[in-house]
Motif scaffolding. Structure first.
Motif, PDB file in Angstrom:
ATOM      1  N   ALA A  97       0.831  -1.215   0.000  1.00 41.44           N
ATOM      2  CA  ALA A  97       0.000   0.000   0.000  1.00 41.44           C
ATOM      3  C   ALA A  97       0.860   1.257   0.000  1.00 41.44           C
ATOM      4  O   ALA A  97       0.542   2.242  -0.683  1.00 41.44           O
ATOM      5  CB  ALA A  97      -0.939  -0.007   1.203  1.00 41.44           C
ATOM      6  N   GLU A 144       2.423   1.724  -3.493  1.00 43.72           N
ATOM      7  CA  GLU A 144       1.398   2.116  -4.457  1.00 43.72           C
ATOM      8  C   GLU A 144       0.914   3.552  -4.239  1.00 43.72           C
ATOM      9  O   GLU A 144       0.696   4.290  -5.190  1.00 43.72           O
ATOM     10  CB  GLU A 144       0.214   1.156  -4.340  1.00 43.72           C
ATOM     11  N   ASN A 145       0.773   3.958  -2.983  1.00 44.21           N
ATOM     12  CA  ASN A 145       0.163   5.260  -2.688  1.00 44.21           C
ATOM     13  C   ASN A 145       1.161   6.392  -2.456  1.00 44.21           C
ATOM     14  O   ASN A 145       0.826   7.546  -2.703  1.00 44.21           O
ATOM     15  CB  ASN A 145      -0.757   5.142  -1.476  1.00 44.21           C
ATOM     16  N   ARG A 196       1.114  14.891   1.254  1.00 47.08           N
ATOM     17  CA  ARG A 196       0.985  13.508   0.765  1.00 47.08           C
ATOM     18  C   ARG A 196       0.591  12.563   1.879  1.00 47.08           C
ATOM     19  O   ARG A 196      -0.208  11.653   1.662  1.00 47.08           O
ATOM     20  CB  ARG A 196       2.286  13.074   0.093  1.00 47.08           C
ATOM     21  N   GLU A 219      -3.078  13.101   2.506  1.00 43.59           N
ATOM     22  CA  GLU A 219      -3.885  12.540   1.419  1.00 43.59           C
ATOM     23  C   GLU A 219      -3.963  11.017   1.477  1.00 43.59           C
ATOM     24  O   GLU A 219      -4.980  10.449   1.095  1.00 43.59           O
ATOM     25  CB  GLU A 219      -3.291  12.952   0.063  1.00 43.59           C
ATOM     26  N   THR A 220      -2.912  10.363   1.915  1.00 43.50           N
ATOM     27  CA  THR A 220      -2.848   8.900   1.845  1.00 43.50           C
ATOM     28  C   THR A 220      -3.040   8.191   3.176  1.00 43.50           C
ATOM     29  O   THR A 220      -3.226   6.978   3.192  1.00 43.50           O
ATOM     30  CB  THR A 220      -1.496   8.454   1.254  1.00 43.50           C
ATOM     31  N   LEU A 235      -6.093   5.801   3.503  1.00 45.07           N
ATOM     32  CA  LEU A 235      -5.941   4.556   2.738  1.00 45.07           C
ATOM     33  C   LEU A 235      -4.972   3.598   3.423  1.00 45.07           C
ATOM     34  O   LEU A 235      -5.211   2.386   3.482  1.00 45.07           O
ATOM     35  CB  LEU A 235      -5.436   4.854   1.320  1.00 45.07           C
TER      36      LEU A 235
END
Length: 169
Positions: free
Chosen positions: A47, A50-51, A125, A128-129, A132
């Protein structure tokens, strides 16, 4: 997601906490916890890549810096907190600096000391992530932490569930 008593086909079943092997209960419990956290860490690695497009170790550095004030941390402190060699940390910090996620500067009055701070880009960042990534951890914990692992924690930290655990727990 596998049912609580099932194990995914690619995951070997964990040895029982009540095994009759050579290990004492505390060490057996610790091994169960390590297996579970290792599985969660693997899920998080994917994860994070990817993010955020950084390595897991670089992500850990970003997380440490995110939990500290804007003045950041000294590299020696980061190395101590992560249990990483300073030479490896220097490389990881350089990668993060190249990506524009951290800055480093000499500590005032100590030319050998280096202070590392998050950039605004890194803070954005992470904001934002983080949802997730937190969801990835929660899903992995739900999949890999079952009754055996909960029993292991309870065995290692008696009183944890009812709040009577002595010391720091």
């Amino acid at each position: 997601m596998a049912a609580p008593d099932e194990h995914p086909a690619d995951q070997p079943e964990c040895p029982s906490l009540k095994g009759s092997g050579l290990l004492p209960d505390e060490l057996r419990a610790w091994m169960l916890l390590l297996a579970a956290t290792g599985a969660v860490e693997q899920r998080l690695r994917s994860a994070v890549k990817e993010n955020l497009d950084v390595s897991h170790d670089e992500f850990l550095i970003l997380c440490l810096l995110a939990e500290h004030p804007r003045d950041g941390l000294r590299m020696t402190r980061i190395a101590d907190l992560l249990g990483r060699p300073k030479t490896r940390l220097t490389y990881q910090i350089a990668c993060l600096q190249h990506a524009g996620l951290v800055t480093r500067q000499t500590v005032c009055g100590d030319k050998r000391g280096v202070q590392v701070t998050l950039t605004d880009k890194a803070r954005r960042r992470l904001e934002e992530t983080s949802g997730l990534l937190a969801a990835a951890v929660t899903e992995a914990l739900a999949e890999f932490v079952g009754p055996e692992q909960r029993d292991a924690v309870s065995g290692l930290l008696p009183g944890l569930a009812d709040g009577t655990c002595p010391g720091a727990c």
